[in-house]
Design an enzyme around this catalytic site. Structure first.
Site, PDB file in Angstrom:
ATOM      1  N   HIS A 276       8.484   5.680   3.814  1.00 62.28           N
ATOM      2  CA  HIS A 276       8.467   4.954   5.086  1.00 62.28           C
ATOM      3  C   HIS A 276       9.407   3.752   4.995  1.00 62.28           C
ATOM      4  O   HIS A 276       9.777   3.311   3.899  1.00 62.28           O
ATOM      5  CB  HIS A 276       7.048   4.478   5.396  1.00 62.28           C
ATOM      6  CG  HIS A 276       6.450   3.666   4.279  1.00 62.28           C
ATOM      7  ND1 HIS A 276       6.771   2.332   4.070  1.00 62.28           N
ATOM      8  CD2 HIS A 276       5.579   4.004   3.303  1.00 62.28           C
ATOM      9  CE1 HIS A 276       6.116   1.881   3.022  1.00 62.28           C
ATOM     10  NE2 HIS A 276       5.380   2.879   2.534  1.00 62.28           N
ATOM     11  N   GLU A 372      -1.146   7.763   1.019  1.00 58.71           N
ATOM     12  CA  GLU A 372      -0.865   7.153  -0.272  1.00 58.71           C
ATOM     13  C   GLU A 372      -2.098   7.160  -1.171  1.00 58.71           C
ATOM     14  O   GLU A 372      -3.243   7.173  -0.711  1.00 58.71           O
ATOM     15  CB  GLU A 372      -0.370   5.704  -0.075  1.00 58.71           C
ATOM     16  CG  GLU A 372      -0.042   4.933  -1.359  1.00 58.71           C
ATOM     17  CD  GLU A 372       1.089   5.539  -2.187  1.00 58.71           C
ATOM     18  OE1 GLU A 372       0.927   6.675  -2.653  1.00 58.71           O
ATOM     19  OE2 GLU A 372       2.112   4.863  -2.382  1.00 58.71           O
TER      20      GLU A 372
END
Length: 528
Positions: A276, A372
């Site tokens: 990201h 994550e």
């Protein structure tokens, strides 16, 4: 009834198997009335059983069957890689072609494979027996689970010889055959061009002459080729990676292999990995959380959208090609995907029919598997804060980053387990996939496709602002890295991981594009 003897119990102390940290910065003692704690046999950070394959005790020998250029070696390598990485199951491939090249030399003419060539037949039998002998020796090693005999094995006589050799070795192994049949002329030509002409058999040979010779080699094999039938025992037959015939497959491990094989194909495909954009937590040096993007992150998202449009969703001829987009369910990955366009194009179905249908380019798919690594009690903290508040946890992570599990959180080993289904999906998919993910997650997927050991995965360099293009092939995976936003265009993004957790160098010889310093605190922003 006799009274059980008293035992010294570390009540309230730290013992193997304890799961809660003891914050040294807090000024009160924790007292736990638990004189006989349940201690995990493997230690504090036990590996999940499904990862190490502890529920599958059988040994398996896989016999590959098929004409040249049908994808046997590709399938064998993918099986070996999958079992080794996701299940820690030792597996080795015994390629008869390599034994033949050592015995007879590399560049043998097509006539060498003529079934009427008695002398060549004898030499090829010697090569097969040498591979078989090494396979038997390997399977006798304690802890070894899977061996693969990679060859054409094109006659019933040869396959019966293989089974008899394994039976005489008295190892009690299960034998299953996998036959790959390729009747698609376009796919066959692609396999010959991209795989076979790059082997030692045709090194330095004129491409046209090499194709002619190889096609003649295939014709020679066809003269005596006999496909699998029920007399071969347990088997899987793969027709053009679309149709599967499965016979008499039993047991946890053989069925696991079959499930994986049914997701494989040999068509060219591409995976694009990117973290990201820089997040608000990156700027603060915090790990985990669910923050949005910084100004730098938003700029990267715009550049990524242009890259996706020009380099992923468009083929070499400048025509639109169907492409996929996967993100995690977290804000920072979905925000990074926000500028990507989703036009509707015409595409054909995977089944090979010519029928057209509407395809939404880069239709967003948020996948929980891609979230994550969860830092549990340490979520939202900086590494400095973890070191001060939980010094023992900090030290444990530094010593074994792969197996270390955050208090009430996850370890890299846990994440490997939840990424296995995603790996199946990636192996199955034909279209290019752009995965906007997190450093910990992409490290694991990268290590899997690049053939790295699991213990290396937590240290892979996945820098911010880069797109990693992976191109799997029969013998490995090619990598290109593209930097869309340089360090000079960014402001510093906070502290980095502790020095012993920093990324290591990548796979030598396969990297193209920018090659940043692996201990750079800006590009290697903190992650779990």
């Amino acid at each position: 009834m006799s009274t059980p003897p008293a035992r010294n119990s570390p009540i309230g102390g730290k013992y193997p198997g304890a799961s809660s940290p003891k914050p040294s910065a807090l000024n009160h003692q924790h007292h736990v009335d638990n004189p006989m704690p349940h201690v995990l046999g493997e230690g504090v950070n036990a590996q999940p059983l499904d990862i190490i394959g502890a529920t599958a005790t059988d040994k398996v020998v896989i016999v590959m069957v098929g004409l040249p250029a049908t994808g046997k070696t590709h399938i064998a390598n993918r099986i070996r890689r999958f079992l080794d990485f996701f299940h820690d199951i030792p597996c080795s491939i015994f390629n008869v072609g390599e034994y033949r090249r050592k015995l007879c030399g590399a560049q043998m003419p097509a006539s060498f494979y003529d079934p009427s060539n008695v002398q060549a037949q004898a030499a090829r039998s010697i090569a097969c027996n040498a591979a078989l002998d090494d396979l038997v020796t390997y399977m006798k090693v304690p802890g070894v689970r899977v061996g693969i005999l990679d060859a054409t094995n094109s006659t019933k006589e040869r396959r019966e010889h293989v089974r008899n050799t394994l039976r005489k070795a008295n190892m009690g192994v299960k034998v299953m055959s996998i036959e790959s049949i390729c009747e698609n002329a376009e796919l066959l030509a692609e396999n010959i061009r991209t795989v076979k002409l790059n082997t030692p058999d045709y090194k330095g040979t004129d491409p046209e002459e090499a194709v002619k010779d190889f096609n003649q080699r295939r014709e020679n094999y066809k003269q005596s080729y006999e496909g699998l039938d029920d007399s071969d025992g347990a088997y899987v037959i793969i027709h053009d990676c679309k149709k599967f015939v499965i016979h008499s497959i039993r047991g946890y491990l053989p069925l696991k292999i079959v499930h994986f094989v049914m997701n494989l194909h040999t068509l060219p495909r591409y995976f694009y990995f990117t973290r990201h954009g820089q997040s608000e937590y990156n700027l603060l040096g915090k790990i985990g959380g669910d923050s949005g993007l910084s100004a730098n992150g938003s700029e990267y998202a715009k550049r990524l959208a242009l890259f996706a449009k020009d380099s992923i969703c468009t083929d070499a001829a400048g025509q639109p090609r169907p492409s996929r987009l996967w993100t995690s369910t977290m804000n920072r990955t979905k925000d990074t995907a926000a500028w990507i366009e989703h036009p509707t194009i015409q595409a054909t179905y995977e089944d090979g029919s010519k029928e057209k249908h509407d395809w939404i380019q880069m239709r967003p798919m948020a996948r929980r598997n891609l979230d994550e690594l969860y830092a549990g009690t340490c979520d939202g903290m900086t590494y400095k804060e973890i070191e001060e508040v939980f010094p023992e946890e900090f030290k444990a992570r530094q010593e074994d980053k792969l197996a270390y599990r955050y208090p009430r959180g996850e370890s890299y080993m846990d994440v490997i387990l939840r990424l296995e289904p995603l790996a199946h999906e990636m192996e199955r998919t034909r279209e290019p996939i752009l995965i906007i993910g997190h450093q910990g997650i992409l490290r694991i997927l990268y290590a899997y496709f690049m053939g790295m050991k699991r213990k290396e995965a937590p240290y892979v360099s996945i820098p911010l602002n880069h797109v990693l293009k992976l191109t799997p092939h029969a013998y490995g995976c090619h990598e290109d890295r593209v930097c869309l936003m340089t360090k000079s265009e960014m402001v510093w993004d906070g502290q980095d991981e502790p020095v012993t957790s920093m990324p290591m160098g990548g796979k030598g010889g396969e990297r193209k594009g920018s090659d940043i310093a692996h201990n750079d605190p800006v590009m290697n922003a903190p992650s779990c």
